[in-house]
Design an enzyme around this catalytic site. Structure first.
Site, PDB file in Angstrom:
ATOM      1  CG  HIS A   9     -16.420 -26.549 -12.139  1.00 15.90           C
ATOM      2  ND1 HIS A   9     -16.422 -27.412 -11.074  1.00 15.90           N
ATOM      3  CD2 HIS A   9     -15.876 -25.396 -11.681  1.00 15.90           C
ATOM      4  CE1 HIS A   9     -15.913 -26.809 -10.025  1.00 15.90           C
ATOM      5  NE2 HIS A   9     -15.558 -25.573 -10.371  1.00 15.90           N
ATOM      6  CD  GLU A  10     -14.690 -22.524 -14.237  1.00 15.70           C
ATOM      7  OE1 GLU A  10     -15.110 -21.500 -13.653  1.00 15.70           O
ATOM      8  OE2 GLU A  10     -13.848 -23.294 -13.735  1.00 15.70           O
ATOM      9  CG  HIS A  65     -18.200 -21.507 -10.250  1.00 21.72           C
ATOM     10  ND1 HIS A  65     -18.406 -21.683  -8.900  1.00 21.72           N
ATOM     11  CD2 HIS A  65     -17.153 -22.322 -10.571  1.00 21.72           C
ATOM     12  CE1 HIS A  65     -17.529 -22.556  -8.421  1.00 21.72           C
ATOM     13  NE2 HIS A  65     -16.763 -22.964  -9.432  1.00 21.72           N
ATOM     14  CB  THR A  94      -0.936   0.001   1.211  1.00 24.48           C
ATOM     15  OG1 THR A  94      -0.199  -0.292   2.402  1.00 24.48           O
ATOM     16  CG2 THR A  94      -2.035  -1.036   1.040  1.00 24.48           C
ATOM     17  N   GLY A  95       2.159   1.159   0.047  1.00 28.61           N
ATOM     18  CA  GLY A  95       3.004   2.342  -0.076  1.00 28.61           C
ATOM     19  C   GLY A  95       3.512   2.907   1.230  1.00 28.61           C
TER      20      GLY A  95
END
Length: 622
Positions: free
Chosen positions: A433-434, A437, A215-216
């Protein structure tokens, strides 16, 4: 207010040391050359015979020529072109006076220089001794340097910055506006200390930067030093601790001593949790080297000595494991939280990283910022770099929108593995399967939006269904989590519905693991169970030894209830996913068919194929 310009001490050059090593090498070469020269200059192939034998053989006529140089004789026999023997006559008289009577023997007298011979002998004798002495001298000098290094373990290894030409400023750090505002006070004190001292204000001794990785935090610390134009000592927490006892505390003392000489200045300790973990955890006892280092840091930050204008910045992503003495007022007075960037900050960060890269006009950084929710600044920098690499690989002079999209997907979900060969049956299973989802995630109202569906292997998966939230969220409800659970199980349930419970594959292993982790987190850490509502049983992840040694804070009966709650959540999610899939088999088939044809479906096409999907009443949550 004028401040003295910073004159940082230049690091000691090692040119002198390299010079000594070169001289030693040259001396060694000279020694070898002298040995070779001495060996070549000696006529080692000539036999040394007595002078009386030379006279006898010369008078008998077997010697053709005699070369005389001073008192040295070189003899050439008849039938030979080169000298074969050598001898020495007595000084002070000629060879004829010493017995040579045969006038047919050619006698060549060469002027000899005894002085030159003497100096040559002296040089050959003394020079090797001098060269060997020089070599030994430089070897001992090098060993002495190594001995000094062995005694310098207690010296700080912090790197000093502050006199660089290109300094980092707040303007170069995109996003993190609140964090920069908190750190601005530190900058003002370093620039104008008397302004605060005149009203009795005390500057914070330490500022703790807390946030996820990437994050810096380190960049912000550099920006503070750049804005204040102050010396900046940077060191990692792990550099304090060595295998020798007392080294860490000695390095802390040396670091603060250097900082006080350059005050006002900044000390930045990255990953301070390496030495700042809570004491008394049972690890190493009271004489643990890490704890002694922490004790020294505590004393240096707020001990008997006061009034030193040295500010300590520290960064960590595990503030919960730090010792309470580090966090009390007088030490780390300020705690600056640096969270993951929101959409506006992500766009600003992307503009910074793409500023020096040639972008095509069609590149939409705002759209990239919208779909990169949850990405840290380091992730966004990586996306920009990957996009440039992809463009260069295709010999393009500008980075196109396609390059940016490919880079984002590579960083987010891994590179495509088109070389992996899948059978037609495996492709069909992966497509179902996908599609499962995507279908469950599209139908359930509190799930995220389908972004992309592909059956091309990426990373460690056989296919990917990618969901992106429409907006950044700070909070999540029970209903949202339950929809996510059902979406995670959609792939396994689709396989079960289409092929039977005994035909499900291992392709859902990662989905099941993530679903179990989410369900357990809901029950144990978020108080979202049914019987254990509003109760948490969180275990401190930072104190691993405590988890192994100490007993858990809940009974075996409660542990059984937790397991039952997790099981109920998983079972409920599977039932809801099955209801959605059975009610929309035609959509599942359509999506599967298109995946087998194209392998990858974007958001617009996926939404068009799933348009008109039915949400069963039994799958709804009220």
């Amino acid at each position: 207010m004028d401040r003295k310009p910073f004159r940082g001490k230049a690091p000691k050059s090692d040119k002198g040391r390299r010079g000594f090593k070169n001289i030693g090498f040259v001396a060694l070469l000279i020694l070898i050359g002298l040995i070779v020269f001495a060996s070549l200059s000696q006529p080692s192939n000539l036999k040394d015979i007595p002078f009386s034998q030379v006279i006898e053989r010369a008078n008998s006529g077997t010697i053709k020529e005699i070369d005389i140089s001073g008192n040295d004789l070189t003899v050439t026999e008849k039938g030979q072109d080169k000298p074969t023997e050598k001898s020495h006559k007595e000084p002070g008289s000629s060879i004829y006076e010493q017995g040579l009577k045969n006038r047919d023997v050619v006698v060549n007298v060469k002027p000899g220089s005894s002085a030159g011979s003497t100096w040559a002998n002296i040089g050959i004798s003394i020079l090797p001794v001098l060269v060997i002495s020089l070599v030994l001298f430089f070897m001992l000098r090098s060993a002495q340097g190594q001995g000094n290094q062995a005694l310098s373990f207690g010296k700080s290894r912090a790197r000093l910055y502050g006199n660089e030409r290109e300094k980092v400023t707040f303007a170069e750090v995109a996003g993190s506006d609140e964090a920069k505002q908190d750190l601005q006070e530190v900058v003002e004190f370093l620039k104008y200390p008397k302004k605060f001292e005149s009203v009795g204000a005390k500057i914070p001794k330490g500022v703790l930067l807390v946030g996820p990785p990437g994050t810096g935090k380190t960049m912000l610390a550099r920006a503070v030093a750049g804005e204040a134009n102050a010396p900046f000592f940077s060191i990692s927490g792990s550099e304090f601790v060595e295998m020798f006892v007392g080294v860490g505390a000695s390095r802390v003392r040396d670091l603060f001593a250097k900082a006080k000489k350059n005050a006002p200045c900044i000390i930045f300790i990255d990953e301070i949790d390496a030495v700042g973990r809570r004491r008394g955890s049972g690890m190493g006892g009271g004489h643990d080297e890490r704890e002694q280092t922490l004790n020294q840091i505590l004393v240096e930050m707020d001990g008997f000595e006061q009034g030193t204008n040295v500010i300590v910045l520290a960064a960590t992503n595990r503030a919960d494991v730090l010792d309470p003495a580090l966090l009390r007022p007088g030490r780390f007075d300020r705690r600056v939280n640096i969270d993951l960037p929101d959409r506006k900050d992500r766009e600003a960060i992307l503009k910074v990283h793409f500023a020096k890269k040639p972008l095509a006009k069609n590149v939409d950084l705002d759209a990239l910022a919208a779909k990169s929710a949850g990405s840290a600044g380091a992730d966004l920098a990586n996306i920009a770099n990957e996009a440039a690499i992809i463009a260069a690989r295709h010999n393009r002079r500008e980075i196109s929108q396609e390059d940016v999209t490919q880079a984002f997907e590579k960083v987010a979900i891994g590179p495509e593995r088109r070389s992996k060969i899948m059978s037609d049956k495996e492709k069909e299973i992966t497509a179902y399967h996908e599609a499962g989802h995507a279908l469950v995630g599209h139908v359930l109202p509190d799930s995220d939006v389908v972004h992309k569906v592909t059956i091309i292997p990426r990373g460690g998966t056989g296919g990917v269904t990618w969901f992106i939230p429409p907006e950044d969220k700070s909070y999540h409800s029970v209903i949202e989590y339950k929809d996510v659970l059902a979406r995670m199980l959609g792939g396994r349930i689709a396989e079960e519905v289409m092929f039977g419970a005994d035909r499900v594959t291992t392709g859902a292993g990662n989905d099941l693991q993530k679903a179990a982790e989410l369900a357990r987190d809901m029950v144990m850490n978020q108080g979202m169970g049914q019987k254990l509502r509003d109760q948490v049983f969180q275990v401190d992840e930072g104190m691993m030894l405590e988890r192994l040694v100490h007993e858990r804070t809940y009974s075996d009966e409660t542990a059984k209830i937790i397991d039952d709650e997790v099981e109920n959540l998983i079972t409920e999610a599977a039932k809801r996913a099955k209801l959605v899939i059975r009610s929309n088999l035609d959509k599942l088939e359509a999506l599967k068919k298109r995946l087998l044809e194209k392998e990858t479906i974007e958001a617009a096409e996926a939404n068009e194929l799933l348009k008109g999907s039915i949400m069963p009443k039994a799958a709804a949550l009220y």
